[in-house]
Design a protein around this motif. Sequence first.
Motif, PDB file in Angstrom:
ATOM      1  N   ASP A 106       0.959  -1.153  -0.137  1.00 15.28           N
ATOM      2  CA  ASP A 106       0.027   0.094   0.134  1.00 15.28           C
ATOM      3  C   ASP A 106       0.878   1.467   0.023  1.00 15.28           C
ATOM      4  N   HIS A 107       2.030   1.260  -0.794  1.00 20.99           N
ATOM      5  CA  HIS A 107       2.835   2.528  -1.076  1.00 20.99           C
ATOM      6  C   HIS A 107       2.088   3.460  -1.973  1.00 20.99           C
ATOM      7  N   PHE A 108       0.787   3.765  -1.947  1.00 16.94           N
ATOM      8  CA  PHE A 108       0.229   4.512  -2.985  1.00 16.94           C
ATOM      9  C   PHE A 108       0.601   5.964  -2.718  1.00 16.94           C
ATOM     10  N   ALA A 109       0.331   6.765  -4.056  1.00 19.34           N
ATOM     11  CA  ALA A 109       0.610   8.075  -4.036  1.00 19.34           C
ATOM     12  C   ALA A 109      -0.479   8.750  -3.245  1.00 19.34           C
ATOM     13  N   PRO A 110      -0.326   9.822  -2.706  1.00 26.08           N
ATOM     14  CA  PRO A 110      -1.409  10.531  -1.672  1.00 26.08           C
ATOM     15  C   PRO A 110      -2.479  11.234  -2.778  1.00 26.08           C
ATOM     16  N   THR A 111      -3.720  11.454  -1.903  1.00 24.40           N
ATOM     17  CA  THR A 111      -4.805  12.008  -2.687  1.00 24.40           C
ATOM     18  C   THR A 111      -4.921  11.522  -3.977  1.00 24.40           C
ATOM     19  N   PRO A 112      -5.440  10.385  -4.131  1.00 22.73           N
ATOM     20  CA  PRO A 112      -5.920   9.730  -5.787  1.00 22.73           C
ATOM     21  C   PRO A 112      -7.029  10.434  -6.356  1.00 22.73           C
ATOM     22  N   HIS A 113      -7.283  10.874  -7.518  1.00 25.51           N
ATOM     23  CA  HIS A 113      -8.350  11.372  -8.094  1.00 25.51           C
ATOM     24  C   HIS A 113      -9.613  10.461  -7.630  1.00 25.51           C
ATOM     25  N   PRO A 114     -10.779  11.102  -7.472  1.00 25.66           N
ATOM     26  CA  PRO A 114     -11.934  10.656  -7.098  1.00 25.66           C
ATOM     27  C   PRO A 114     -12.470   9.535  -7.932  1.00 25.66           C
ATOM     28  N   ALA A 115     -11.850   9.396  -9.165  1.00 22.65           N
ATOM     29  CA  ALA A 115     -12.316   8.149  -9.983  1.00 22.65           C
ATOM     30  C   ALA A 115     -11.519   7.049  -9.870  1.00 22.65           C
ATOM     31  N   VAL A 116     -10.534   7.218  -8.953  1.00 19.96           N
ATOM     32  CA  VAL A 116      -9.536   5.988  -8.835  1.00 19.96           C
ATOM     33  C   VAL A 116      -9.753   5.697  -7.472  1.00 19.96           C
ATOM     34  N   GLN A 117      -9.911   4.251  -7.811  1.00 18.46           N
ATOM     35  CA  GLN A 117      -9.875   3.473  -6.262  1.00 18.46           C
ATOM     36  C   GLN A 117      -8.747   2.546  -6.199  1.00 18.46           C
ATOM     37  N   LEU A 118      -7.989   2.587  -5.305  1.00 17.97           N
ATOM     38  CA  LEU A 118      -6.396   1.872  -4.896  1.00 17.97           C
ATOM     39  C   LEU A 118      -6.764   0.778  -3.711  1.00 17.97           C
ATOM     40  N   ILE A 119      -6.617  -0.573  -3.886  1.00 18.44           N
ATOM     41  CA  ILE A 119      -6.677  -1.472  -3.372  1.00 18.44           C
ATOM     42  C   ILE A 119      -5.703  -2.339  -3.143  1.00 18.44           C
ATOM     43  N   THR A 120      -5.377  -2.863  -1.626  1.00 19.44           N
ATOM     44  CA  THR A 120      -4.265  -3.334  -1.336  1.00 19.44           C
ATOM     45  C   THR A 120      -4.574  -4.909  -1.338  1.00 19.44           C
ATOM     46  N   ALA A 121      -4.035  -5.692  -2.132  1.00 19.05           N
ATOM     47  CA  ALA A 121      -4.438  -7.084  -2.166  1.00 19.05           C
ATOM     48  C   ALA A 121      -3.353  -7.681  -2.942  1.00 19.05           C
ATOM     49  N   SER A 122      -3.431  -9.040  -2.711  1.00 11.11           N
ATOM     50  CA  SER A 122      -2.543 -10.163  -3.693  1.00 11.11           C
ATOM     51  C   SER A 122      -3.396 -10.276  -4.857  1.00 11.11           C
ATOM     52  N   VAL A 123      -2.517  -9.983  -6.174  1.00 15.66           N
ATOM     53  CA  VAL A 123      -3.350 -10.344  -7.410  1.00 15.66           C
ATOM     54  C   VAL A 123      -3.760 -11.826  -7.554  1.00 15.66           C
ATOM     55  N   THR A 124      -3.084 -12.595  -6.937  1.00 12.43           N
ATOM     56  CA  THR A 124      -3.457 -14.143  -7.086  1.00 12.43           C
ATOM     57  C   THR A 124      -4.520 -14.442  -6.314  1.00 12.43           C
ATOM     58  N   THR A 125      -5.327 -13.784  -5.254  1.00 14.15           N
ATOM     59  CA  THR A 125      -6.568 -13.944  -4.507  1.00 14.15           C
ATOM     60  C   THR A 125      -7.581 -13.015  -4.812  1.00 14.15           C
ATOM     61  N   TRP A 126      -6.994 -11.657  -5.052  1.00 16.81           N
ATOM     62  CA  TRP A 126      -8.141 -10.633  -5.324  1.00 16.81           C
ATOM     63  C   TRP A 126      -9.193 -11.244  -6.323  1.00 16.81           C
ATOM     64  N   THR A 127     -10.597 -10.662  -6.163  1.00 17.16           N
ATOM     65  CA  THR A 127     -11.512 -10.812  -7.369  1.00 17.16           C
ATOM     66  C   THR A 127     -12.455  -9.624  -7.420  1.00 17.16           C
ATOM     67  N   PRO A 128     -12.846  -9.377  -8.495  1.00 19.73           N
ATOM     68  CA  PRO A 128     -13.770  -8.031  -8.626  1.00 19.73           C
ATOM     69  C   PRO A 128     -14.796  -8.321  -7.874  1.00 19.73           C
ATOM     70  N   PRO A 129     -15.563  -7.054  -7.591  1.00 14.90           N
ATOM     71  CA  PRO A 129     -16.986  -7.141  -6.850  1.00 14.90           C
ATOM     72  C   PRO A 129     -18.055  -7.935  -7.963  1.00 14.90           C
ATOM     73  N   ALA A 130     -19.096  -8.486  -7.484  1.00 15.86           N
ATOM     74  CA  ALA A 130     -19.941  -9.337  -8.071  1.00 15.86           C
ATOM     75  C   ALA A 130     -20.208  -8.476  -9.296  1.00 15.86           C
ATOM     76  N   GLY A 131     -20.283  -8.875 -10.392  1.00 15.72           N
ATOM     77  CA  GLY A 131     -21.267  -8.298 -11.372  1.00 15.72           C
ATOM     78  C   GLY A 131     -20.421  -7.238 -12.173  1.00 15.72           C
ATOM     79  N   HIS A 132     -19.086  -6.900 -11.633  1.00 19.23           N
ATOM     80  CA  HIS A 132     -18.016  -5.979 -12.327  1.00 19.23           C
ATOM     81  C   HIS A 132     -17.258  -6.643 -13.255  1.00 19.23           C
ATOM     82  N   ARG A 133     -17.488  -6.102 -14.473  1.00 18.64           N
ATOM     83  CA  ARG A 133     -16.458  -6.340 -15.533  1.00 18.64           C
ATOM     84  C   ARG A 133     -15.786  -5.207 -16.174  1.00 18.64           C
ATOM     85  N   TYR A 134     -14.638  -5.239 -16.701  1.00 12.71           N
ATOM     86  CA  TYR A 134     -13.694  -4.290 -17.194  1.00 12.71           C
ATOM     87  C   TYR A 134     -13.506  -4.252 -18.352  1.00 12.71           C
ATOM     88  N   ASP A 135     -13.355  -3.086 -18.971  1.00 10.51           N
ATOM     89  CA  ASP A 135     -13.201  -2.586 -20.404  1.00 10.51           C
ATOM     90  C   ASP A 135     -11.829  -2.916 -20.729  1.00 10.51           C
TER      91      ASP A 135
END
Length: 238
Positions: free
Chosen positions: A93-122
């Motif tokens: 979680d070494h994120f830059a301070p004050t991200p833009h409101p459109a940006v959500q930064l999540i601390t997690a392992s990419v091997t276990t993280w999953t998107p919220p139900a129903g969310h798909r990405y372009d």
Amino acid sequence: MDLLPDPKLEMSSVVANCAMNRERTLTGSNGYGRELGIDLLAELRGRAAGSTGPVRWLDLCCGSGRALTEAAERLHTLGPADRIEIVGVDLVDHFAPTPHPAVQLITASVTTWTPPAGHRYDVITCVHGLHYVGDKLAVLSRVPSWLTADGIFAANLDTASIRRANGNAIGRQLTAALRNTGFSYDTRNRRITYHRGSSQPVNLPFTYLGSNDTAGPNYTGQPAVNSHYTPTGPSLTR
């Protein structure tokens, strides 16, 4: 050699202290566009112009998230930022301070993280992040099911880091398996892409054994992680 399971690997200094993406920008000589061969601003802007719903970009192993905030700020000046959602996931979680409101930064392992139900990405990206992931193929197998029907995934992948139990690279048998399941692999630039979403995760015929964090530098010149597998397909076990 002693292979590490992912939870132990993620405590390794090679992984946890990786500085590869910490300050990476969206554009420029070290930017996302150069590394992935995609003009992300044009891609997101074009999708927003042709969509009535939100356009979503997911960046795996996002580092500080600086490039994501840069994209949101630049898109805001062009108009459609209120319809663009940007999500970054990183182990540290070494994120830059004050991200833009459109940006959500999540601390997690990419091997276990999953998107919220129903969310798909372009658009889904991973700039040099897979070099530090243990079960690389598990991540690749899940990504297609996170894409929209016309979504695109792009990442850097060094196939030399994906090896058999005896340490030998799987090589062409790996790239053939990836292509057979819908991925495209650019051997020269070491880029992997996938176009169009899948209703289910892709089945890659390999069983994960663990990873080696003492493999040394890869083609980037930075220490990286080798991931070891047993091929399970009938044509891959030789």
